[in-house]
Write a protein that holds these residues in place. Structure first.
Motif, mmCIF file in Angstrom:
data_model
loop_
_atom_site.group_PDB
_atom_site.id
_atom_site.type_symbol
_atom_site.label_atom_id
_atom_site.label_comp_id
_atom_site.label_asym_id
_atom_site.label_seq_id
_atom_site.Cartn_x
_atom_site.Cartn_y
_atom_site.Cartn_z
ATOM 1 N N TYR A 32 42.647 35.871 49.765
ATOM 2 C CA TYR A 32 43.967 35.391 49.382
ATOM 3 C C TYR A 32 43.997 34.666 48.038
ATOM 4 N N SER A 33 44.951 35.058 47.223
ATOM 5 C CA SER A 33 45.327 34.226 46.089
ATOM 6 C C SER A 33 46.177 33.079 46.615
ATOM 7 N N CYS A 50 49.180 29.626 39.880
ATOM 8 C CA CYS A 50 48.516 30.460 40.872
ATOM 9 C C CYS A 50 47.058 30.656 40.486
ATOM 10 N N SER A 52 43.453 33.091 41.522
ATOM 11 C CA SER A 52 42.951 34.268 42.213
ATOM 12 C C SER A 52 41.910 33.905 43.261
ATOM 13 N N THR A 53 41.482 34.924 43.997
ATOM 14 C CA THR A 53 40.536 34.689 45.098
ATOM 15 C C THR A 53 39.247 34.031 44.622
ATOM 16 N N THR A 58 43.947 32.440 36.498
ATOM 17 C CA THR A 58 44.974 31.450 36.803
ATOM 18 C C THR A 58 46.189 31.702 35.919
ATOM 19 N N VAL A 103 46.700 37.882 40.642
ATOM 20 C CA VAL A 103 47.325 36.847 39.823
ATOM 21 C C VAL A 103 47.705 37.467 38.486
ATOM 22 N N CYS A 107 53.873 33.471 38.881
ATOM 23 C CA CYS A 107 53.744 33.317 40.323
ATOM 24 C C CYS A 107 55.109 33.623 40.927
#
Length: 125
Positions: A32-33, A50, A52-53, A58, A103, A107
């Motif tokens: 999950y992001s 936001c 990323s995993t 970002t 991402v 967002c």
């Protein structure tokens, strides 16, 4: 069951700092992001930042660039939002959310499927 719990909100004077935390449980965190969103009274929910995993990607809203920093600790299943140089216009309820989504530049709330209950951030002038 997916669960996200935010903490760290509060009342701060303009120019001050807060660090928000988002703790996750009940799902495969690595897929999950995570995004931070905020909603002020009478306004639409907007994306703040936001990640990323892996944490390698970002993004930030223009209004917070240079002041906010997002990070994640996958071992602790947590994401943080360090907020510096706070302004009264940052006042809002802040939410973290999880989504299986890349991402990108923005967002988008619609890309995130699980949401926390929110934490209030109030910045006084």
């Amino acid at each position: 069951q997916l669960q996200l719990v935010e903490s760290g909100g509060g009342l701060v004077h303009a120019g001050g700092s807060l660090r928000l935390s988002c703790a996750a449980s009940g799902f495969t965190w690595d897929y999950y992001s995570i995004g931070w969103f905020r909603q002020a009274p009478g306004k639409e929910r907007e994306g703040v930042s936001c990640i990323s995993t892996s944490g390698s990607s970002t993004n930030y809203a223009d209004s917070v660039k240079g002041r906010f920093t997002i990070s994640r600790d996958n071992a602790k299943k947590s994401v943080y939002l360090q907020m510096n140089s706070l302004k009264p216009e940052d006042t809002a309820v802040y939410y973290c959310a999880a989504g299986i989504t890349p991402v990108q530049d923005l967002c988008v709330p619609e890309d995130f499927t699980s949401w926390g209950q929110g934490t209030q951030v109030t910045v006084s002038s």
